[in-house]
Design a protein around this motif. Structure first.
Motif, PDB file in Angstrom:
ATOM      1  N   PHE A   1       0.836  -1.194   0.000  1.00  0.00           N
ATOM      2  CA  PHE A   1       0.000   0.000   0.000  1.00  0.00           C
ATOM      3  C   PHE A   1       0.879   1.256   0.000  1.00  0.00           C
ATOM      4  O   PHE A   1       0.606   2.209  -0.733  1.00  0.00           O
ATOM      5  N   SER A   2       1.924   1.260   0.804  1.00  0.00           N
ATOM      6  CA  SER A   2       2.846   2.398   0.843  1.00  0.00           C
ATOM      7  C   SER A   2       3.502   2.605  -0.520  1.00  0.00           C
ATOM      8  O   SER A   2       3.617   3.740  -0.990  1.00  0.00           O
ATOM      9  N   GLY A   3       3.941   1.514  -1.163  1.00  0.00           N
ATOM     10  CA  GLY A   3       4.527   1.612  -2.498  1.00  0.00           C
ATOM     11  C   GLY A   3       3.541   2.190  -3.497  1.00  0.00           C
ATOM     12  O   GLY A   3       3.900   3.024  -4.333  1.00  0.00           O
ATOM     13  N   PHE A   4       2.290   1.767  -3.411  1.00  0.00           N
ATOM     14  CA  PHE A   4       1.238   2.282  -4.299  1.00  0.00           C
ATOM     15  C   PHE A   4       1.047   3.783  -4.096  1.00  0.00           C
ATOM     16  O   PHE A   4       0.969   4.552  -5.056  1.00  0.00           O
ATOM     17  N   VAL A   5       0.979   4.215  -2.831  1.00  0.00           N
ATOM     18  CA  VAL A   5       0.803   5.645  -2.525  1.00  0.00           C
ATOM     19  C   VAL A   5       2.001   6.449  -3.037  1.00  0.00           C
ATOM     20  O   VAL A   5       1.833   7.525  -3.628  1.00  0.00           O
ATOM     21  N   ILE A   6       3.199   5.921  -2.837  1.00  0.00           N
ATOM     22  CA  ILE A   6       4.402   6.594  -3.348  1.00  0.00           C
ATOM     23  C   ILE A   6       4.324   6.699  -4.868  1.00  0.00           C
ATOM     24  O   ILE A   6       4.653   7.739  -5.447  1.00  0.00           O
ATOM     25  N   GLY A   7       3.875   5.644  -5.520  1.00  0.00           N
ATOM     26  CA  GLY A   7       3.712   5.664  -6.968  1.00  0.00           C
ATOM     27  C   GLY A   7       2.741   6.736  -7.420  1.00  0.00           C
ATOM     28  O   GLY A   7       2.982   7.427  -8.415  1.00  0.00           O
ATOM     29  N   LEU A   8       1.632   6.891  -6.697  1.00  0.00           N
ATOM     30  CA  LEU A   8       0.669   7.942  -7.025  1.00  0.00           C
ATOM     31  C   LEU A   8       1.308   9.330  -6.910  1.00  0.00           C
ATOM     32  O   LEU A   8       1.147  10.176  -7.789  1.00  0.00           O
ATOM     33  N   VAL A   9       2.032   9.541  -5.820  1.00  0.00           N
ATOM     34  CA  VAL A   9       2.674  10.838  -5.604  1.00  0.00           C
ATOM     35  C   VAL A   9       3.711  11.116  -6.694  1.00  0.00           C
ATOM     36  O   VAL A   9       3.758  12.216  -7.248  1.00  0.00           O
ATOM     37  N   LEU A  10       4.528  10.121  -7.027  1.00  0.00           N
ATOM     38  CA  LEU A  10       5.572  10.323  -8.025  1.00  0.00           C
ATOM     39  C   LEU A  10       5.024  10.379  -9.452  1.00  0.00           C
ATOM     40  O   LEU A  10       5.740  10.790 -10.364  1.00  0.00           O
ATOM     41  N   ALA A  11       3.768  10.007  -9.661  1.00  0.00           N
ATOM     42  CA  ALA A  11       3.160  10.093 -10.996  1.00  0.00           C
ATOM     43  C   ALA A  11       2.628  11.490 -11.292  1.00  0.00           C
ATOM     44  O   ALA A  11       2.336  11.797 -12.449  1.00  0.00           O
TER      45      ALA A  11
ATOM     46  N   ILE B   1       9.357  10.483 -15.057  1.00  0.00           N
ATOM     47  CA  ILE B   1       9.249   9.450 -14.029  1.00  0.00           C
ATOM     48  C   ILE B   1       8.688   8.136 -14.575  1.00  0.00           C
ATOM     49  O   ILE B   1       9.168   7.076 -14.250  1.00  0.00           O
ATOM     50  N   LEU B   2       7.690   8.195 -15.424  1.00  0.00           N
ATOM     51  CA  LEU B   2       7.040   6.988 -15.919  1.00  0.00           C
ATOM     52  C   LEU B   2       7.777   6.398 -17.116  1.00  0.00           C
ATOM     53  O   LEU B   2       8.303   7.119 -17.946  1.00  0.00           O
ATOM     54  N   MET B   3       7.768   5.080 -17.203  1.00  0.00           N
ATOM     55  CA  MET B   3       8.277   4.394 -18.379  1.00  0.00           C
ATOM     56  C   MET B   3       7.161   4.441 -19.422  1.00  0.00           C
ATOM     57  O   MET B   3       6.056   3.958 -19.186  1.00  0.00           O
ATOM     58  N   ASP B   4       7.411   5.076 -20.562  1.00  0.00           N
ATOM     59  CA  ASP B   4       6.381   5.220 -21.592  1.00  0.00           C
ATOM     60  C   ASP B   4       6.060   3.873 -22.236  1.00  0.00           C
ATOM     61  O   ASP B   4       6.934   3.246 -22.835  1.00  0.00           O
ATOM     62  N   VAL B   5       4.827   3.431 -22.092  1.00  0.00           N
ATOM     63  CA  VAL B   5       4.360   2.195 -22.717  1.00  0.00           C
ATOM     64  C   VAL B   5       3.664   2.611 -24.011  1.00  0.00           C
ATOM     65  O   VAL B   5       2.538   3.080 -23.992  1.00  0.00           O
ATOM     66  N   LYS B   6       4.366   2.455 -25.140  1.00  0.00           N
ATOM     67  CA  LYS B   6       3.846   2.954 -26.414  1.00  0.00           C
ATOM     68  C   LYS B   6       3.162   1.879 -27.247  1.00  0.00           C
ATOM     69  O   LYS B   6       2.402   2.192 -28.149  1.00  0.00           O
TER      70      LYS B   6
ATOM     71  N   SER C   1       1.087   3.628 -19.029  1.00  0.00           N
ATOM     72  CA  SER C   1       2.325   3.975 -18.322  1.00  0.00           C
ATOM     73  C   SER C   1       2.067   4.129 -16.833  1.00  0.00           C
ATOM     74  O   SER C   1       2.852   3.664 -16.005  1.00  0.00           O
ATOM     75  N   VAL C   2       0.958   4.776 -16.480  1.00  0.00           N
ATOM     76  CA  VAL C   2       0.599   4.927 -15.059  1.00  0.00           C
ATOM     77  C   VAL C   2       0.320   3.554 -14.443  1.00  0.00           C
ATOM     78  O   VAL C   2       0.755   3.268 -13.323  1.00  0.00           O
ATOM     79  N   ALA C   3      -0.381   2.694 -15.165  1.00  0.00           N
ATOM     80  CA  ALA C   3      -0.688   1.352 -14.641  1.00  0.00           C
ATOM     81  C   ALA C   3       0.597   0.568 -14.368  1.00  0.00           C
ATOM     82  O   ALA C   3       0.746  -0.045 -13.297  1.00  0.00           O
ATOM     83  N   VAL C   4       1.530   0.585 -15.306  1.00  0.00           N
ATOM     84  CA  VAL C   4       2.810  -0.121 -15.112  1.00  0.00           C
ATOM     85  C   VAL C   4       3.575   0.509 -13.959  1.00  0.00           C
ATOM     86  O   VAL C   4       4.152  -0.195 -13.113  1.00  0.00           O
ATOM     87  N   HIS C   5       3.576   1.825 -13.886  1.00  0.00           N
ATOM     88  CA  HIS C   5       4.268   2.552 -12.812  1.00  0.00           C
ATOM     89  C   HIS C   5       3.699   2.161 -11.443  1.00  0.00           C
ATOM     90  O   HIS C   5       4.457   1.880 -10.506  1.00  0.00           O
TER      91      HIS C   5
END
Length: 145
Positions: free
Chosen positions: A8-18, A35-40, A56-60
């Motif tokens: 959960f903490s990792g998920f929240v950090i991911g939201l903040v960094l997105a 920050i995000l790896m572009d999924v093209k 990209s957000v989903a993978v992040h």
């Protein structure tokens, strides 16, 4: 700290960094996302700029969640005391090497994302350091006694 709390903490950090990616997307629609790896592409199909952002957000978020959960699973096996700065640094560097040296080449992005751009290795290193720092802070502020 349980594995669920760490995930959960990792998920929240991911939201903040997105957040920088969402800000950049509103300013420069369809351009490189910070920050995000572009999924093209997905299953060989080229994605629209909107789909690139959402995939990209989903993978992040998946990688962020795994970052927290894997640390909680491995914390007692990593050198240093669990949840200490040394232990989180060691884990963060290992995560960086696995992501940049194994996962990104498997995705066709080259070693440490070299095919995505010249500074991707630095972006990856800094974001991983941010993850480790924020995970440690969240753990000590909310979950560890």
């Amino acid at each position: 700290m349980s594995v669920f709390e760490a995930m959960f903490s990792g998920f929240v950090i991911g939201l903040v960094l997105a957040v920088p990616a969402f800000v950049a997307e509103t300013a420069h629609h369809g351009r490189n996302l910070p920050i995000l790896m572009d999924v093209k592409t997905f299953w060989g199909a080229r994605l629209s700029p909107d789909a690139v952002l959402w995939w990209s957000v989903a993978v992040h978020l998946l990688m962020s969640t795994l970052f927290g959960g894997m640390y909680a699973l491995l914390a007692n096996r990593i050198p240093g005391l669990p949840w200490s700065p040394a232990s989180l640094t060691f884990y963060g560097l290992g995560y960086y090497v696995v992501l940049g040296g194994i996962l990104l080449p498997m995705l066709g992005l080259g070693m440490f994302g070299r095919r995505e751009g010249g500074a991707v290795w630095l972006e990856l290193l800094l974001s991983t350091a941010g993850y480790a720092t924020l995970l440690g802070l969240l753990a000590h502020l909310f979950f560890l006694g």
